[in-house]
Write a protein that holds these residues in place. Structure first.
Motif, mmCIF file in Angstrom:
data_model
loop_
_atom_site.group_PDB
_atom_site.id
_atom_site.type_symbol
_atom_site.label_atom_id
_atom_site.label_comp_id
_atom_site.label_asym_id
_atom_site.label_seq_id
_atom_site.Cartn_x
_atom_site.Cartn_y
_atom_site.Cartn_z
ATOM 1 N N GLY A 192 0.876 -1.235 0.032
ATOM 2 C CA GLY A 192 0.104 0.026 0.006
ATOM 3 C C GLY A 192 0.863 1.007 -0.031
ATOM 4 O O GLY A 192 2.026 1.226 0.176
ATOM 5 N N PRO A 193 0.367 2.451 -0.061
ATOM 6 C CA PRO A 193 1.077 3.610 -0.040
ATOM 7 C C PRO A 193 2.092 3.851 0.955
ATOM 8 O O PRO A 193 2.896 4.184 0.782
ATOM 9 N N GLU A 194 1.470 3.735 2.344
ATOM 10 C CA GLU A 194 2.287 3.690 3.436
ATOM 11 C C GLU A 194 3.498 2.788 3.464
ATOM 12 O O GLU A 194 4.682 2.998 3.698
ATOM 13 N N GLU A 195 3.245 1.499 3.073
ATOM 14 C CA GLU A 195 4.061 0.576 3.131
ATOM 15 C C GLU A 195 5.210 0.665 1.866
ATOM 16 O O GLU A 195 6.636 0.505 2.074
ATOM 17 N N GLU A 196 4.966 1.212 0.548
ATOM 18 C CA GLU A 196 5.887 1.729 -0.142
ATOM 19 C C GLU A 196 6.538 2.695 0.279
ATOM 20 O O GLU A 196 7.936 2.576 -0.047
ATOM 21 N N GLU A 197 6.166 3.762 0.892
ATOM 22 C CA GLU A 197 6.964 4.891 1.349
ATOM 23 C C GLU A 197 7.931 4.296 2.321
ATOM 24 O O GLU A 197 9.070 4.490 2.472
ATOM 25 N N GLU A 198 7.704 3.418 3.120
ATOM 26 C CA GLU A 198 8.403 2.815 4.081
ATOM 27 C C GLU A 198 9.630 2.034 3.483
ATOM 28 O O GLU A 198 10.630 2.203 3.937
ATOM 29 N N GLN B 68 13.427 2.660 3.977
ATOM 30 C CA GLN B 68 14.695 1.656 4.555
ATOM 31 C C GLN B 68 15.502 1.245 3.631
ATOM 32 O O GLN B 68 16.780 1.194 3.610
ATOM 33 N N ARG B 69 15.341 1.412 2.122
ATOM 34 C CA ARG B 69 16.254 1.250 1.095
ATOM 35 C C ARG B 69 17.379 2.134 1.184
ATOM 36 O O ARG B 69 18.535 1.951 0.996
ATOM 37 N N VAL B 70 16.890 3.641 1.181
ATOM 38 C CA VAL B 70 17.959 4.538 1.315
ATOM 39 C C VAL B 70 18.720 4.631 2.497
ATOM 40 O O VAL B 70 19.698 4.641 2.409
ATOM 41 N N ASN C 30 18.054 13.479 -0.143
ATOM 42 C CA ASN C 30 18.477 12.820 0.983
ATOM 43 C C ASN C 30 19.820 13.493 1.379
ATOM 44 O O ASN C 30 20.855 13.247 0.631
ATOM 45 N N GLY C 31 20.009 14.127 2.417
ATOM 46 C CA GLY C 31 21.009 15.029 2.869
ATOM 47 C C GLY C 31 22.188 13.999 2.995
ATOM 48 O O GLY C 31 23.378 14.401 2.644
ATOM 49 N N ARG C 32 22.320 13.046 3.555
ATOM 50 C CA ARG C 32 23.296 12.053 4.165
ATOM 51 C C ARG C 32 23.871 11.694 2.736
ATOM 52 O O ARG C 32 25.254 11.789 2.568
ATOM 53 N N ALA C 33 23.160 11.424 1.748
ATOM 54 C CA ALA C 33 23.711 10.793 0.487
ATOM 55 C C ALA C 33 24.404 11.987 -0.305
ATOM 56 O O ALA C 33 25.574 11.630 -1.071
ATOM 57 N N LEU C 34 23.770 13.271 -0.547
ATOM 58 C CA LEU C 34 24.414 14.280 -1.065
ATOM 59 C C LEU C 34 25.764 14.500 -0.368
ATOM 60 O O LEU C 34 26.592 15.008 -1.312
ATOM 61 N N LEU C 35 25.767 14.489 0.965
ATOM 62 C CA LEU C 35 27.155 15.083 1.678
ATOM 63 C C LEU C 35 27.998 14.003 1.181
ATOM 64 O O LEU C 35 29.272 14.584 0.919
ATOM 65 N N ARG C 36 27.719 12.753 1.320
ATOM 66 C CA ARG C 36 28.904 11.790 0.921
ATOM 67 C C ARG C 36 29.147 11.814 -0.377
ATOM 68 O O ARG C 36 30.333 11.586 -0.621
ATOM 69 N N ALA D 223 21.008 5.542 -3.545
ATOM 70 C CA ALA D 223 20.182 6.109 -2.714
ATOM 71 C C ALA D 223 19.386 7.493 -3.177
ATOM 72 O O ALA D 223 18.539 7.696 -3.077
ATOM 73 N N LEU D 224 20.409 8.273 -3.935
ATOM 74 C CA LEU D 224 19.773 9.568 -4.350
ATOM 75 C C LEU D 224 18.955 9.204 -5.787
ATOM 76 O O LEU D 224 18.014 10.150 -5.945
ATOM 77 N N ARG D 225 18.855 8.131 -6.338
ATOM 78 C CA ARG D 225 17.994 7.887 -7.325
ATOM 79 C C ARG D 225 16.502 7.723 -6.813
ATOM 80 O O ARG D 225 15.575 7.886 -7.340
ATOM 81 N N ILE D 226 16.576 7.041 -5.402
ATOM 82 C CA ILE D 226 15.391 6.850 -4.719
ATOM 83 C C ILE D 226 14.884 8.074 -4.134
ATOM 84 O O ILE D 226 13.506 8.557 -4.212
#
Length: 245
Positions: free
Chosen positions: A148-154, A158-160, A193-199, A186-189
């Motif tokens: 469902g929409p909420e599970e898809e977002e979660e 989690q993937r990121v 995402n700040g952590r992925a951008l910084l690294r 991670a950034l494709r998803i």
């Protein structure tokens, strides 16, 4: 009797783990895991595949094969050996993660990511990376029961998290290209995402790709204007790009 567990099969075991003083550091009437997935201590990872269903075995585990140098609060002291009594209850084929309902995939992915964090905190970065990849395997791809929409977002969140953790483990293993690939995945998803951008910005700068790094870091700064780390990285880039006086 019966055949020993094969690679990829799931086992159920009864486990008791005794400390040197006779206290119990481990007790689980039905622990379920797949040997080789890094979800349990090394003594069980290595010992259980040698057993047959119904067999009872004892494994005396030095601390590197139990809970390591830190131990496990509150019941396993640092550098504690453990004597494991293990009963192999059942062996069965492991489930295909993509055949599981979304809620189960989320739980499995979270458990494996947390196990990766356990390995990472103890400095076993190869084991951490293996757990993170297994987490992604549970979280990725199509499922027989659409979320469902909420599970898809979660699932996306989690993937990121897992990809960011993969990048951190790859860096600890000295594999900058693989770390950069994990950041980009991670950034494709989640493009912001700040952590992925910084690294990613830091890794691009290390490769001498200063213009790309500056673009990425400026985007990270837009999302987190108060970040001292991002300001420092951009200042370092600016100094490197300035002509000598």
């Amino acid at each position: 009797g019966g055949p020993r567990p094969l690679p990829g099969q799931e086992v159920s075991v009864k486990v008791l783990g005794a400390l040197e003083d006779g206290g119990l550091g481990e007790r689980d009437p039905r622990l379920i895991f797949v040997p080789g997935h890094g979800d349990v201590v090394q003594a069980l990872e290595l010992g259980v595949p040698t057993m047959q269903p119904g067999e009872v075995s004892f494994f005396l585990a030095a601390f590197p094969y139990a809970y390591g140098r830190p131990g496990r609060e509150p019941d396993v002291p640092p550098e504690a050996p453990l004597l494991f009594e293990v009963t192999l209850l059942e062996v069965r084929d492991g489930p295909d993660p993509q055949s599981l309902p979304p809620a189960v995939r989320l739980r499995l992915g979270s458990q494996r990511r947390e196990r990766g964090n356990f390995h990472f905190a103890r400095g076993d970065f190869a084991a951490a990376l293996r757990s993170y990849r297994l987490s992604l395997r549970a979280l990725d791809g199509p499922a027989t029961a659409p979320p469902g929409p909420e599970e898809e977002e979660e699932l996306r969140e989690q993937r990121v998290k897992c990809l960011n953790n993969c990048a951190a483990a790859e860096l600890k293993l000295g594999r900058a290209e693989e770390a950069l690939a994990a950041c980009e995945a991670a950034l494709r998803i989640s493009p912001d995402n700040g952590r992925a951008l910084l690294r990613r910005g830091q890794l691009l700068a290390e490769q001498g790709r200063d213009a790309e790094a500056a673009l990425v870091l400026r985007r990270a700064l837009e999302l987190d204007p108060a970040s001292k780390v991002i300001h420092t990285e951009l200042s370092r880039l600016a100094k490197r790009q300035s002509p000598p006086s």
